[in-house]
Design a protein around this motif. Structure first.
Motif, PDB file in Angstrom:
ATOM      1  N   ASP B   9       0.861  -1.181   0.000  1.00  0.00           N
ATOM      2  CA  ASP B   9       0.000   0.000   0.000  1.00  0.00           C
ATOM      3  C   ASP B   9       0.890   1.221   0.000  1.00  0.00           C
ATOM      4  O   ASP B   9       1.866   1.277   0.736  1.00  0.00           O
ATOM      5  CB  ASP B   9      -0.934   0.014   1.225  1.00  0.00           C
ATOM      6  CG  ASP B   9      -2.125   0.971   1.026  1.00  0.00           C
ATOM      7  OD1 ASP B   9      -1.922   2.080   0.412  1.00  0.00           O
ATOM      8  OD2 ASP B   9      -3.253   0.639   1.427  1.00  0.00           O
ATOM      9  N   GLU B  11       0.135   4.033   1.154  1.00  0.00           N
ATOM     10  CA  GLU B  11      -0.129   4.779   2.385  1.00  0.00           C
ATOM     11  C   GLU B  11       0.650   4.119   3.494  1.00  0.00           C
ATOM     12  O   GLU B  11       0.422   2.956   3.871  1.00  0.00           O
ATOM     13  CB  GLU B  11      -1.633   4.742   2.746  1.00  0.00           C
ATOM     14  CG  GLU B  11      -2.486   5.640   1.880  1.00  0.00           C
ATOM     15  CD  GLU B  11      -2.622   7.049   2.419  1.00  0.00           C
ATOM     16  OE1 GLU B  11      -3.286   7.878   1.766  1.00  0.00           O
ATOM     17  OE2 GLU B  11      -2.047   7.352   3.485  1.00  0.00           O
ATOM     18  N   ASP B  53      -2.737  -3.280  -2.411  1.00  0.00           N
ATOM     19  CA  ASP B  53      -3.649  -2.121  -2.594  1.00  0.00           C
ATOM     20  C   ASP B  53      -3.789  -1.881  -4.119  1.00  0.00           C
ATOM     21  O   ASP B  53      -2.811  -2.064  -4.861  1.00  0.00           O
ATOM     22  CB  ASP B  53      -3.075  -0.869  -1.908  1.00  0.00           C
ATOM     23  CG  ASP B  53      -4.025   0.322  -2.016  1.00  0.00           C
ATOM     24  OD1 ASP B  53      -3.540   1.469  -1.886  1.00  0.00           O
ATOM     25  OD2 ASP B  53      -5.250   0.130  -2.252  1.00  0.00           O
ATOM     26  N   ARG B  55      -4.767   1.130  -5.835  1.00  0.00           N
ATOM     27  CA  ARG B  55      -4.278   2.432  -6.321  1.00  0.00           C
ATOM     28  C   ARG B  55      -2.909   2.665  -5.746  1.00  0.00           C
ATOM     29  O   ARG B  55      -2.740   2.984  -4.579  1.00  0.00           O
ATOM     30  CB  ARG B  55      -5.265   3.518  -5.868  1.00  0.00           C
ATOM     31  CG  ARG B  55      -4.996   4.904  -6.412  1.00  0.00           C
ATOM     32  CD  ARG B  55      -5.217   5.000  -7.901  1.00  0.00           C
ATOM     33  NE  ARG B  55      -6.596   4.849  -8.282  1.00  0.00           N
ATOM     34  CZ  ARG B  55      -7.003   4.923  -9.570  1.00  0.00           C
ATOM     35  NH1 ARG B  55      -6.119   5.106 -10.540  1.00  0.00           N
ATOM     36  NH2 ARG B  55      -8.265   4.760  -9.833  1.00  0.00           N
ATOM     37  N   GLY B  79      -9.809   1.145  -2.042  1.00  0.00           N
ATOM     38  CA  GLY B  79     -10.840   2.124  -1.670  1.00  0.00           C
ATOM     39  C   GLY B  79     -11.607   2.648  -2.897  1.00  0.00           C
ATOM     40  O   GLY B  79     -12.445   3.521  -2.781  1.00  0.00           O
ATOM     41  N   GLU B  80     -11.342   2.116  -4.077  1.00  0.00           N
ATOM     42  CA  GLU B  80     -12.012   2.598  -5.302  1.00  0.00           C
ATOM     43  C   GLU B  80     -13.500   2.232  -5.253  1.00  0.00           C
ATOM     44  O   GLU B  80     -13.883   1.171  -4.768  1.00  0.00           O
ATOM     45  CB  GLU B  80     -11.381   1.953  -6.539  1.00  0.00           C
ATOM     46  CG  GLU B  80      -9.924   2.315  -6.719  1.00  0.00           C
ATOM     47  CD  GLU B  80      -9.717   3.752  -7.136  1.00  0.00           C
ATOM     48  OE1 GLU B  80     -10.597   4.324  -7.825  1.00  0.00           O
ATOM     49  OE2 GLU B  80      -8.675   4.318  -6.759  1.00  0.00           O
ATOM     50  N   ILE B  81     -14.271   3.086  -5.874  1.00  0.00           N
ATOM     51  CA  ILE B  81     -15.710   2.785  -5.923  1.00  0.00           C
ATOM     52  C   ILE B  81     -15.977   1.711  -6.975  1.00  0.00           C
ATOM     53  O   ILE B  81     -16.675   0.751  -6.767  1.00  0.00           O
ATOM     54  CB  ILE B  81     -16.519   4.048  -6.279  1.00  0.00           C
ATOM     55  CG1 ILE B  81     -16.328   5.090  -5.179  1.00  0.00           C
ATOM     56  CG2 ILE B  81     -18.001   3.740  -6.471  1.00  0.00           C
ATOM     57  CD1 ILE B  81     -16.886   6.446  -5.520  1.00  0.00           C
ATOM     58  N   LYS B  95     -11.823  -1.138   1.039  1.00  0.00           N
ATOM     59  CA  LYS B  95     -11.324  -0.391   2.181  1.00  0.00           C
ATOM     60  C   LYS B  95     -12.460   0.431   2.757  1.00  0.00           C
ATOM     61  O   LYS B  95     -13.279   0.937   2.000  1.00  0.00           O
ATOM     62  CB  LYS B  95     -10.247   0.592   1.715  1.00  0.00           C
ATOM     63  CG  LYS B  95      -8.883   0.013   1.539  1.00  0.00           C
ATOM     64  CD  LYS B  95      -7.921   1.149   1.152  1.00  0.00           C
ATOM     65  CE  LYS B  95      -6.551   0.558   0.892  1.00  0.00           C
ATOM     66  NZ  LYS B  95      -5.603   1.591   0.415  1.00  0.00           N
ATOM     67  N   PRO B  96     -12.492   0.633   4.017  1.00  0.00           N
ATOM     68  CA  PRO B  96     -11.613  -0.025   5.016  1.00  0.00           C
ATOM     69  C   PRO B  96     -11.996  -1.495   5.165  1.00  0.00           C
ATOM     70  O   PRO B  96     -13.177  -1.805   5.308  1.00  0.00           O
ATOM     71  CB  PRO B  96     -11.834   0.770   6.290  1.00  0.00           C
ATOM     72  CG  PRO B  96     -13.154   1.419   6.147  1.00  0.00           C
ATOM     73  CD  PRO B  96     -13.410   1.582   4.670  1.00  0.00           C
ATOM     74  N   ALA B  97     -10.942  -2.315   5.138  1.00  0.00           N
ATOM     75  CA  ALA B  97     -11.224  -3.750   5.149  1.00  0.00           C
ATOM     76  C   ALA B  97     -11.736  -4.158   6.521  1.00  0.00           C
ATOM     77  O   ALA B  97     -11.144  -3.822   7.548  1.00  0.00           O
ATOM     78  CB  ALA B  97      -9.948  -4.520   4.823  1.00  0.00           C
TER      79      ALA B  97
END
Lengths: 1347, 114
Positions: B9, B11, B53, B55, B79-81, B95-97
């Motif tokens: 990830d 982040e 992840d 992205r 976290g993508e839609i 996400k959040p998982a």
């Protein structure tokens, strides 16, 4: 009478009177016939009765036969059932047959019932019928059983019943046969009876007939024989009695004794004599009555005593009253058986009347000149009456035997045939005769006309025994007739005698001639107007009732002097003057018509009337007193007086005062017998004008009237004067030269032209004339003169005239014509000379003008289509003279196709005289150049109005036509704009009065042009408050004094400024609507403002559209925003989910680091940061997504705005590893819609990232700085720029360079819209090598204002 | 044997939290913020599970997955839609998982490992 003589007598009687036998026989035969008829009728009745019976019986017989047949039909189905097996069918057949049988039985029953009840057979017939019915009924029962059994299938029992059926049928049949036979027998019996009766009757008939016949015969033959004896005796006695009675009734009887003493007289004696019986009886017969006794009376009477039986003769008696009377007397003795006279009986007949009639007859004969004659054919004795003697002028008495010879000798030789024919008529044909003949007397010196009538007298045998008749002296009437006939034949009038039926009985030759008919045609000519139609003088038909003859018949009064026209069937017209005189003739009322032929007179009068009424000359008849008696219509018209007025005036009343004496002189002259011709005087009209009238008058001493015809020569006089004036004006003089006398005559104008005094002697005239001719022109003069004299050539000689010793020259045209005598030899020259000096000068001037103006002259001869041009024409048409054909075709071929037809038509119209030639036509020069040529022309014509020559001019109109076209186009365009414009076009003058108001203005404002033009100012269309606002603005702007609303409206237009503004206009109905109005000044040719032009457009739709557009834009903007948001959503979701994951993860491990405060705090901080991260993103989105329709513009620091933008684009930037570098000058502030500007920047940055995300070099720069009063924001990406081809489309909605599904492409068009709404601009800057979008926004917002 | 789990990830906080939550004796978690490092490490020491992840900087999780050993079970966390991937991850976790989810996965593989 002995039997034999009686028989002979009977025989001779029947021999003579055998027709009587027929009468008797006829009577008896009639009786026989009557008897026969009677008996025949009796036979017929008897026969009819028998026949009737027979008919009835025959009818019954026929019915009986029919019943037999039907009975078979009734029986048949039962039998057939076993064959067909169809119960229903057979049963149906049976039922039908049974019904028919019943019907016929009833019918038969009716017939029998109808028989005579006394007929003995009737009862038995009825009885038989009853039996037949019963047997039929029984058969019916059996048949029913048969059908039922068969239906049940019991064919055996059914068959058994069939046998029973047959048996009963046989019984029925027997009865039917018996009935038939009985009928036949009775019929036969009837006929026998009839025959027997007939025999008996015949015997009786024959007997009676024969009896009647023979009885009649016997009676006819012998009955008379037996009765004749008895009858004869009775007849004698009866006869004597009746005879005596009859004689006594008619005669005058006196019975005397033998001494003549009256012993008995009858009633007639008393009645006639007037004496009563008592006065007569006992008187002497002689003394009692007679006055005059013939000489032989006494002798005879007394002699009767001796030997004579009776005396007869005429005796004149006297009545008791003294009146005389004549009697024819027979005195007879009555003798006894021994012959002694016992009595005398006088039987008289009154012949007084007869005597008188005889006397009257003789007198009548004498008066009527009718004589009587009688010729006894047996004795040959000819008896004449006195008158006959007198007629034939033979002395009486003549020897009768000689008389006929004398009579015959007097006959005109030509008429002897008639006499012989009459005698033949009588002797041979035994017919009466009547003929007229002449007799010659005095040795033929005198002639008499005699009508002889002879009637035959026959004896009892029908044989002519004598002829008697009359002869009438017709000499006087014949003479009259002859004279009349002569008169009729010779009279000049026609005469017809017409009866009431219209038939003509008599007519004279002149009548035939006048009426144009033959003798055969005339008698019925008037019936049905066979040959002609009668008309009155006015042409109307003569009605039968109003015909003079009909009027004469009806009124019994003569009708005289009727002028009547006869139109013959062949079309000829005759006129007659008719007199119709009624008279009564022996054969009824007649009308004698005399008529004379007045055709010529009538036609002459008609012609005269036409001349009088239709002549243009003034015609009048004047009495001796000078008063008008008759005036023609032309007279009335010319002098304007009406007829009534003229009849009150004398001729001299209407003569000009100065012509009075002359008029009187003329009238005096004509009264002496000389006609007055062509004396011209002035006559006064009713309107006090004067006309010159040339009169010719003649006096008629018979009617004592003056007949005058006048011709109005006023116009002639005027024309003469005008001619002289014209000559003077036209400077044309006339001359004549007599070739024989050498006399030269000039008109005044001629003298004037040559400036020679008129007093000059004509002998010197020619010399003076020649002296004035230009020397160079003298030869020509001599040539022309010689040509005229020697060769009779007319000439036209243009020459110059020297005047004032050559100081002045005149141009003269001399025209000479040769006048010839009847042999064709020239005897004189005559002509004109015209001073053309002015004309020549004018021609020279015109020629100069034409040459210098380029106007061409042409002459066209329509007869041969020759066309002549002058030099200018060639130049005009740009044709060389050598290539000009000299023909009309040269002009026509130069015309362009567009103008050819119209031009040719104009020419034709001018030639025909319908209009003048004045046209413009287009030509194409040989080089192809188009020119517009103006043309005018005049046509000279001959006396018939036909065109001879056309003269004209042409000139170049190209510039002006071109100008006209352009002007027209401009005007058309202007007009088209005015008419079709969807703008209100209102023009005003300087004061504001509306001068123009187009259709759109009418429609939009609801006023008609006629309500506004000249009547209103445009202020009326405005909302007052708006004008006040405008006024205030203008006043504030200009600081000028604005006096009124209109001034305020047009202030800027007056300054020459463009002034457009939105107004609220008010319609006529009070409704308001927005208008965008542009006002400009209208300038005149000097450039001064002369009025104002307002062009307004209803912007209601615009506003609505704008609103809609704004709404759409807002929607689009919002949609774009959402699209942007959507585009960003993926990244944003990621940007939110990550910190959210940090928060949730962080919170879940906090418990794990409870013991470690540092880690705990670190985790808490991590969570807080992530939460803040989320907050920022959400806030940015919220702001971004907020609808901008409620956004207000606000002053914002650009840096603040940019930070929001960067938040929104951070995710994408990171995702695509495309850093965004911002370089912003400090202190940049904007007044804007923050959200919208953010959207624009977000879109630009997103687009930039998308544009470079695939590139190796990926970055986006954002610069912001100020220049002048604008904020410049540049978004630059690392891309290589945008091509100009795409650039134009870039800002169009829905244009995108992104792949499908990536972005909606709304962004840049929205962005532009937003920037432009901020009065900014967005464009691509090509100065950068990379792609640069530059936005310029004003720092201060500019408001909308009038420029 | 402890379950070896790699987590990728960009982040860092999320890597730290992952390790904090799921790291234990039984589950050895190694976190990476760069795909290249993961790839190298995977080559060196094959993990039992990999959580990626989606992205990432300059790349995506499924791109990374394609270059890794196909036998290693991989899970995509994002976290993508809307997410489109062609790689056959065992599971895609949003996400959040949810922790339970991840624990369950770990437990499963632990069991399998046993």
């Amino acid at each position: 009478m002995s039997f034999h003589s009686n028989v002979r007598m009977q025989f001779s009687f029947w021999k003579k009177n055998w027709p009587i036998l027929y009468y008797v026989m006829a009577i008896f035969n009639v009786c026989a016939i009557g008897s026969s008829v009677y008996f025949s009728q009796k036979h017929i009745k008897d026969f009819d009765r028998a026949l009737s019976i027979q008919d009835k019986r025959a009818g019954i017989y026929a019915l009986t036969s029919e019943l037999s047949r039907i009975a078979h039909e009734v029986n048949a189905p039962g039998n057939d059932l076993f064959g067909s097996g169809n119960v229903m069918l057979e049963r149906k057949r049976y039922e039908v047959a049974a019904i028919n049988f019943a019907k016929k039985t009833n019918e038969l029953n009716s017939r029998v019932q109808a028989l005579d009840p006394s007929n003995p057979q009737r009862k038995s017939l009825l009885s038989r019928l009853g039996e037949i019915e019963r047997r039929m009924a029984s058969m019916d029962q059996v048949s029913t059983r048969i059908f039922t059994l068969y239906q049940k299938g019991d064919r055996v029992r059914a068959g058994a019943q069939m046998a029973e059926m047959d048996r009963r049928f046989a019984f029925l049949n027997e009865e039917l046969e018996a009935l038939k036979n009985q009928n036949i027998q009775e019929v036969g019996q009837v006929l026998h009876d009839y025959r027997d009766r007939l025999k008996k009757t015949r015997r009786l008939e024959y007997s009676i007939t024969l009896f009647l016949f023979f009885t009649g015969l016997v009676t006819a033959l012998f009955g008379r024989f037996l009765a004749s004896y008895v009858k004869e005796a009775m007849q004698d006695a009866l006869r004597n009695f009746q005879f005596s009675k009859a004689v006594s009734e008619v005669a005058i009887i006196a019975v005397t004794d033998k001494s003549g003493i009256i012993t008995e007289v009858n009633d007639n004696f008393c009645a006639l004599s007037g004496f009563s019986r008592s006065e007569l009886i006992g008187k002497n017969y002689l003394a009692a009555n007679s006055v005059v006794y013939p000489q032989d009376f006494f002798e005879t009477v007394w002699d009767m005593n001796q030997s004579k039986n009776s005396w007869s003769g005429e005796i004149e008696n006297r009545k008791k009253t003294g009146e005389r009377y004549f009697v024819k007397t027979v005195v007879s003795p009555i003798r006894s058986l021994d012959g002694e006279i016992e009595q005398f009986v006088s039987v008289r007949f009154d012949v007084t009347e007869q005597k008188r009639l005889e006397r009257d007859l003789l007198e009548a004969q004498k008066i009527s000149k009718v004589g009587f004659w009688r010729y006894d054919l047996i004795t040959g004795q000819l008896e004449w009456s006195s008158e006959t003697y007198r007629i034939f002028e033979i002395s009486e008495p003549q020897d009768p035997t000689q008389l006929f010879e004398q009579y015959r000798n007097r006959f005109h030789p030509d008429d002897l045939k008639m006499l012989d024919s009459a005698l033949t008529q009588v002797t041979v044909h035994q017919r009466d005769f009547e003929f007229e003949h002449r007799i010659l007397l005095d040795s033929g010196k005198r002639t008499k006309y005699v009508r002889g009538i002879g009637k035959v007298a026959r004896n009892s045998e029908g044989k002519v025994v004598s002829i008697s008749g009359t002869c009438q002296d017709l000499t006087d009437s014949r003479s009259f007739e002859i004279e009349s006939l002569s008169i009729l034949k010779t009279m000049s009038e026609g005469l017809v005698i017409q009866d009431q039926n219209g038939e003509i009985e008599k007519f004279n030759p002149e009548a035939l001639r006048i009426l144009g008919l033959t003798e055969e045609q005339l008698p019925n000519a008037f019936v049905n107007n066979t040959y002609w139609k009668a008309i009155w003088d006015d042409g109307s038909p003569v009605e039968d009732r109003s015909h003079p003859v009909a009027v004469a018949f009806r009124t019994h009064l003569p009708v005289r002097n009727v002028i009547m026209g006869l139109i013959h069937t062949d079309g000829n017209e005759r006129w007659i003057n008719l007199n119709a005189v009624p008279f009564d003739s022996t054969s009824g009322r007649r009308v004698a018509c005399t008529f004379s032929d007045v055709t010529e007179i009538v036609l002459a009068n008609r012609e005269l009337g036409c001349i009088f009424n239709y002549s243009r000359d003034l015609i009048c008849v004047i009495g001796e007193d000078g008063i008008f008696r008759k005036v023609s219509p032309s007279f009335i018209k010319a002098l304007e007086w009406d007829e009534e007025e003229l009849f009150q005036k004398s001729f001299f009343d209407v003569v000009h005062v100065n012509d009075q004496s002359r008029s009187h002189v003329e009238f005096f002259k004509i009264h002496t017998g000389r006609p007055s011709l062509n004396f011209e005087i002035r006559m006064r009209t009713k309107s006090d004008k004067y006309s010159f009238i040339s009169w010719s008058c003649v006096y008629d001493p018979v009617s004592k009237q003056v007949y005058a015809t006048g011709r109005d020569v006023t116009e002639l006089r005027k024309s003469e004067k005008e001619l002289l004036d014209a000559q003077s004006t036209a400077k044309i003089g006339s001359w004549t030269f007599d070739l024989i006398t050498g006399a030269l005559n000039w008109s005044s104008e001629h003298y004037r032209i040559f400036e020679i005094d008129e007093s000059q002697s004509p002998d010197n005239l020619y010399v003076l004339y020649r002296d004035r001719i230009h020397p160079d022109d003298l030869d020509k003069l001599d040539q022309f003169t010689k040509g005229a004299i020697e060769r009779s050539e007319d000439y036209v000689y243009n020459h110059r005239v020297y005047l004032d010793a050559g100081k002045r020259i005149k141009h003269v045209r001399g025209i000479g014509k040769v006048l010839k005598d009847e042999n064709g030899k020239p005897v004189a020259l005559s002509g004109t000379c015209q001073d053309l000096t002015d004309y020549v000068a004018l021609e020279q001037k015109n020629d100069f003008i034409l040459k210098s103006t380029g106007v061409g002259i042409w002459i066209f001869n329509p007869t041969n289509n020759e066309l002549m041009w002058d030099e200018s024409m060639y130049k005009l048409f740009e044709i060389s003279p050598s290539s000009f054909s000299g023909h009309y075709q040269a002009w026509e071929s130069s015309l362009t196709e567009e103008s050819k037809n119209q031009s040719i038509r104009e020419l034709q119209l001018a030639l025909s005289g319908e209009k003048e030639l004045n046209m413009t036509f287009e030509i194409k020069t040989p080089e192809g150049k188009r020119k517009y040529i103006g043309g005018r022309g005049v046509v000279t014509r001959n006396e018939n109005g036909e065109p001879l020559v056309m003269y004209g001019i042409n000139w170049d109109r190209t510039p002006e036509v071109t100008y006209e076209h352009e002007l027209k186009s401009a005007l058309d365009l202007n007009e088209a704009i005015r008419r079709s414009a969807r703008f209100m076009i209102i023009t005003t003058d300087l004061q504001g009065q509306i001068t123009g108001f187009n259709k759109e203005a009418e429609r939009a404002l609801g006023y008609r042009a006629d309500e506004t033009v000249g009547k209103m100012t445009p202020s009326i269309f405005h909302v007052h408050e708006e004008i006040v606002d405008c006024w205030k603005e203008v006043c504030a702007e200009s600081k000028a004094e604005i006096s009124n609303e209109f001034e305020a409206l047009v202030f800027r237009a007056k300054q020459g400024l463009y002034y457009e503004r939105d107004w609220t206009f008010v319609r006529k109905d009070g409704n308001q609507f927005p208008v965008r109005l542009n006002i400009t000044g209208l300038r005149d040719q000097n450039g001064m403002i002369s009025g104002f032009l307002g062009i307004g457009r209803d912007i209601t739709e615009d506003i609505a559209l704008q609103k809609q557009l704004a709404e759409e834009r807002a929607k689009s903007l919002h949609t774009a925003k959402l699209a942007s948001l959507g585009e960003m959503s993926a990244g944003i979701a990621h940007e939110i989910n990550n910190p959210l994951a940090i928060i949730t993860g962080g919170l879940s491990v906090l418990t794990k680091f409870r013991e470690s405060p540092e880690k705990f705090d670190a985790k808490v901080e991590m969570v807080r940061k992530s939460a803040h991260r989320i907050e920022k993103i959400v806030n940015g989105l919220k702001k971004f997504a907020r609808s901008s329709d409620k956004n207000e513009r606000a002053l914002i620091a650009f840096s603040e705005l940019l930070s929001e933008v960067l938040i929104l684009t951070e995710a994408k930037s990171k995702r695509h590893d495309t850093p965004i570098h911002a370089q912003v000058d400090d202190g940049i502030q904007l007044v804007c819609d923050v959200v919208e500007i953010e959207q624009v920047l977000v879109n630009l940055i997103n687009n930039a990232i998308d544009a470079v995300k695939e590139r190796d070099e990926r970055w986006v720069k954002l610069n912001a700085f100020t220049i002048d009063e604008s904020v410049v924001i540049q978004v630059i990406d690392s891309g290589k720029g945008i091509s100009r081809e795409i650039e134009d489309k870039l800002f169009q909605p829905f244009f995108t360079t992104k792949v499908v599904g990536e972005g909606t492409g709304l962004g840049l068009s929205i962005a532009r819209g937003i920037i432009e709404q901020h009065q900014g601009s967005i464009a691509i800057k090509h100065e950068f090598k990379n792609t640069c979008f530059e936005i310029r926004l004003p720092i201060v917002e500019r408001t909308k204002s009038a420029a | 044997m402890p379950l070896k789990v790699f987590y990728l990830d960009d982040e860092s906080d999320l890597c730290e939290i992952f390790a904090d939550i799921y790291g234990s004796d039984e589950v050895l978690v190694e976190t990476f913020q760069e795909a290249s490092k993961l790839i190298e490490r995977t080559a060196e020491s094959k993990p039992d599970l990999i959580f990626l992840d989606y992205r990432l900087q300059r790349t995506t999780g499924d791109e990374v997955a394609k270059v890794l050993d196909a036998t290693i079970p991989k899970f995509l966390v994002s976290g993508e839609i809307q997410l489109k991937t062609s790689y056959p991850f065992v599971e895609i976790i949003k996400k959040p998982a949810p922790e339970e989810k991840v624990f369950e996965i770990l437990k499963r593989y632990q069991s399998a490992l046993k």
